[in-house]
Motif scaffolding. Structure first.
Motif, PDB file in Angstrom:
ATOM      1  N   LEU A 130      -1.036   7.803   2.482  1.00  0.00           N
ATOM      2  CA  LEU A 130      -0.142   8.406   3.462  1.00  0.00           C
ATOM      3  C   LEU A 130      -0.779   8.355   4.843  1.00  0.00           C
ATOM      4  O   LEU A 130      -2.006   8.333   4.976  1.00  0.00           O
ATOM      5  CB  LEU A 130       0.117   9.875   3.118  1.00  0.00           C
ATOM      6  CG  LEU A 130       0.967  10.180   1.906  1.00  0.00           C
ATOM      7  CD1 LEU A 130       0.958  11.674   1.639  1.00  0.00           C
ATOM      8  CD2 LEU A 130       2.379   9.702   2.109  1.00  0.00           C
ATOM      9  N   GLY A 131       0.054   8.387   5.877  1.00  0.00           N
ATOM     10  CA  GLY A 131      -0.448   8.495   7.247  1.00  0.00           C
ATOM     11  C   GLY A 131      -1.087   7.235   7.782  1.00  0.00           C
ATOM     12  O   GLY A 131      -1.969   7.293   8.633  1.00  0.00           O
ATOM     13  N   VAL A 132      -0.657   6.095   7.297  1.00  0.00           N
ATOM     14  CA  VAL A 132      -1.210   4.817   7.757  1.00  0.00           C
ATOM     15  C   VAL A 132      -0.242   4.244   8.790  1.00  0.00           C
ATOM     16  O   VAL A 132       0.833   3.770   8.457  1.00  0.00           O
ATOM     17  CB  VAL A 132      -1.406   3.848   6.572  1.00  0.00           C
ATOM     18  CG1 VAL A 132      -1.914   2.508   7.062  1.00  0.00           C
ATOM     19  CG2 VAL A 132      -2.338   4.446   5.552  1.00  0.00           C
ATOM     20  N   ARG A 133      -0.652   4.309  10.059  1.00  0.00           N
ATOM     21  CA  ARG A 133       0.225   3.873  11.133  1.00  0.00           C
ATOM     22  C   ARG A 133      -0.323   2.656  11.895  1.00  0.00           C
ATOM     23  O   ARG A 133       0.357   2.105  12.741  1.00  0.00           O
ATOM     24  CB  ARG A 133       0.453   5.028  12.106  1.00  0.00           C
ATOM     25  CG  ARG A 133       1.078   6.246  11.439  1.00  0.00           C
ATOM     26  CD  ARG A 133       1.431   7.321  12.426  1.00  0.00           C
ATOM     27  NE  ARG A 133       2.680   7.103  13.119  1.00  0.00           N
ATOM     28  CZ  ARG A 133       3.889   7.293  12.616  1.00  0.00           C
ATOM     29  NH1 ARG A 133       4.021   7.678  11.362  1.00  0.00           N
ATOM     30  NH2 ARG A 133       4.967   7.096  13.339  1.00  0.00           N
ATOM     31  N   SER A 134      -1.567   2.274  11.604  1.00  0.00           N
ATOM     32  CA  SER A 134      -2.159   1.171  12.359  1.00  0.00           C
ATOM     33  C   SER A 134      -3.186   0.444  11.490  1.00  0.00           C
ATOM     34  O   SER A 134      -3.545   0.902  10.403  1.00  0.00           O
ATOM     35  CB  SER A 134      -2.845   1.712  13.623  1.00  0.00           C
ATOM     36  OG  SER A 134      -3.962   2.509  13.270  1.00  0.00           O
ATOM     37  N   ASP A 135      -3.687  -0.662  12.018  1.00  0.00           N
ATOM     38  CA  ASP A 135      -4.746  -1.399  11.328  1.00  0.00           C
ATOM     39  C   ASP A 135      -6.020  -0.567  11.226  1.00  0.00           C
ATOM     40  O   ASP A 135      -6.768  -0.681  10.254  1.00  0.00           O
ATOM     41  CB  ASP A 135      -5.040  -2.712  12.052  1.00  0.00           C
ATOM     42  CG  ASP A 135      -3.907  -3.719  11.893  1.00  0.00           C
ATOM     43  OD1 ASP A 135      -3.102  -3.556  10.954  1.00  0.00           O
ATOM     44  OD2 ASP A 135      -3.829  -4.662  12.707  1.00  0.00           O
ATOM     45  N   ALA A 136      -6.257   0.287  12.212  1.00  0.00           N
ATOM     46  CA  ALA A 136      -7.436   1.167  12.170  1.00  0.00           C
ATOM     47  C   ALA A 136      -7.332   2.148  11.003  1.00  0.00           C
ATOM     48  O   ALA A 136      -8.341   2.454  10.349  1.00  0.00           O
ATOM     49  CB  ALA A 136      -7.579   1.919  13.494  1.00  0.00           C
ATOM     50  N   ASP A 137      -6.125   2.629  10.727  1.00  0.00           N
ATOM     51  CA  ASP A 137      -5.930   3.527   9.585  1.00  0.00           C
ATOM     52  C   ASP A 137      -6.164   2.795   8.266  1.00  0.00           C
ATOM     53  O   ASP A 137      -6.739   3.358   7.329  1.00  0.00           O
ATOM     54  CB  ASP A 137      -4.517   4.119   9.606  1.00  0.00           C
ATOM     55  CG  ASP A 137      -4.305   5.106  10.742  1.00  0.00           C
ATOM     56  OD1 ASP A 137      -5.298   5.698  11.227  1.00  0.00           O
ATOM     57  OD2 ASP A 137      -3.141   5.280  11.158  1.00  0.00           O
ATOM     58  N   VAL A 138      -5.730   1.546   8.196  1.00  0.00           N
ATOM     59  CA  VAL A 138      -5.969   0.741   6.991  1.00  0.00           C
ATOM     60  C   VAL A 138      -7.466   0.576   6.769  1.00  0.00           C
ATOM     61  O   VAL A 138      -7.972   0.757   5.661  1.00  0.00           O
ATOM     62  CB  VAL A 138      -5.272  -0.636   7.091  1.00  0.00           C
ATOM     63  CG1 VAL A 138      -5.704  -1.555   5.956  1.00  0.00           C
ATOM     64  CG2 VAL A 138      -3.765  -0.480   7.106  1.00  0.00           C
ATOM     65  N   THR A 139      -8.198   0.256   7.828  1.00  0.00           N
ATOM     66  CA  THR A 139      -9.646   0.102   7.740  1.00  0.00           C
ATOM     67  C   THR A 139     -10.307   1.414   7.329  1.00  0.00           C
ATOM     68  O   THR A 139     -11.229   1.428   6.508  1.00  0.00           O
ATOM     69  CB  THR A 139     -10.212  -0.396   9.083  1.00  0.00           C
ATOM     70  OG1 THR A 139      -9.569  -1.627   9.406  1.00  0.00           O
ATOM     71  CG2 THR A 139     -11.713  -0.592   9.015  1.00  0.00           C
ATOM     72  N   ARG A 140      -9.843   2.537   7.881  1.00  0.00           N
ATOM     73  CA  ARG A 140     -10.406   3.849   7.547  1.00  0.00           C
ATOM     74  C   ARG A 140     -10.217   4.153   6.066  1.00  0.00           C
ATOM     75  O   ARG A 140     -11.161   4.559   5.382  1.00  0.00           O
ATOM     76  CB  ARG A 140      -9.741   4.941   8.385  1.00  0.00           C
ATOM     77  CG  ARG A 140     -10.197   6.347   8.022  1.00  0.00           C
ATOM     78  CD  ARG A 140      -9.415   7.430   8.752  1.00  0.00           C
ATOM     79  NE  ARG A 140      -7.976   7.295   8.674  1.00  0.00           N
ATOM     80  CZ  ARG A 140      -7.212   7.698   7.652  1.00  0.00           C
ATOM     81  NH1 ARG A 140      -7.771   8.224   6.580  1.00  0.00           N
ATOM     82  NH2 ARG A 140      -5.906   7.556   7.694  1.00  0.00           N
ATOM     83  N   VAL A 141      -9.013   3.927   5.539  1.00  0.00           N
ATOM     84  CA  VAL A 141      -8.751   4.192   4.123  1.00  0.00           C
ATOM     85  C   VAL A 141      -9.610   3.286   3.249  1.00  0.00           C
ATOM     86  O   VAL A 141     -10.227   3.732   2.280  1.00  0.00           O
ATOM     87  CB  VAL A 141      -7.249   4.014   3.795  1.00  0.00           C
ATOM     88  CG1 VAL A 141      -7.011   4.033   2.294  1.00  0.00           C
ATOM     89  CG2 VAL A 141      -6.427   5.094   4.481  1.00  0.00           C
ATOM     90  N   ARG A 142      -9.677   2.001   3.599  1.00  0.00           N
ATOM     91  CA  ARG A 142     -10.490   1.059   2.821  1.00  0.00           C
ATOM     92  C   ARG A 142     -11.961   1.492   2.819  1.00  0.00           C
ATOM     93  O   ARG A 142     -12.617   1.502   1.765  1.00  0.00           O
ATOM     94  CB  ARG A 142     -10.344  -0.352   3.382  1.00  0.00           C
ATOM     95  CG  ARG A 142     -11.013  -1.398   2.505  1.00  0.00           C
ATOM     96  CD  ARG A 142     -10.752  -2.814   2.989  1.00  0.00           C
ATOM     97  NE  ARG A 142      -9.370  -3.193   2.724  1.00  0.00           N
ATOM     98  CZ  ARG A 142      -8.501  -3.561   3.663  1.00  0.00           C
ATOM     99  NH1 ARG A 142      -8.855  -3.613   4.929  1.00  0.00           N
ATOM    100  NH2 ARG A 142      -7.281  -3.893   3.342  1.00  0.00           N
TER     101      ARG A 142
END
Length: 164
Positions: A130-142
């Motif tokens: 949840l809360g993935v709005r950008s590529d930075a969020d994708v990187t953070r989750v990964r």
């Protein structure tokens, strides 16, 4: 093996809802039959060998639970029903079943992300977040998922599996 035997007797007694000598003996017979007919594979359980890493993993999980809860609450208040989600492919760092299962279960424990699917052949977790709005969020989750896997490997995995 003894602990499994005793646990099966306890489960047997809980199923019957009472305790008497006959039920305990019958439970022991049933437990022995189960363990003889369906032997469990032996696994090396390293939890007691690395208590400091287990405590570190526990602290990380508590911190992650709090931060994830705050993040999900903030996203729900800020964006409401338009909260963005994503399914993110994350490499699995171990080939041991109990390490993979532990990491997947611990990841799914907190709010905001869980393992949707595991591709065993390719060693990939597909994580719903949840809360993935950008590529930075994708990187953070990964990065969070990889970090959790490293901590699980350090706490439970074989020494040769430990990441540098």
């Amino acid at each position: 093996m003894i602990s499994t035997f005793l646990w099966l007797i306890v489960v047997w007694l809980m199923l019957w809802g009472s305790v008497d000598l006959g039920l305990v003996l019958l439970g022991a017979v049933v437990a022995a039959a189960i363990l003889t007919l369906y032997p469990l594979p032996s696994i090396r359980f390293r939890m007691l060998a690395r208590p400091h890493r287990l405590v570190g993993l526990g602290w990380y999980l508590v911190t992650d639970l709090v931060l994830s809860g705050v993040r999900v609450a903030w996203d729900a208040l800020r964006y409401g029903p338009t909260v963005k989600t994503a399914v993110i492919a994350v490499p699995v760092l171990s080939d041991e079943d109990y390490v993979i299962a532990s990491a997947a279960n611990l990841l799914s424990l907190g709010p905001g992300k869980f393992v949707l699917q595991l591709d065993r052949r390719e060693l990939v977790f597909y994580v719903y977040a949840l809360g993935v709005r950008s590529d930075a969020d994708v990187t953070r989750v990964r990065d969070e998922v990889v970090n959790l896997q490293r901590r699980v490997i350090r706490a439970f995995g074989a020494r040769e599996e430990e990441p540098a």
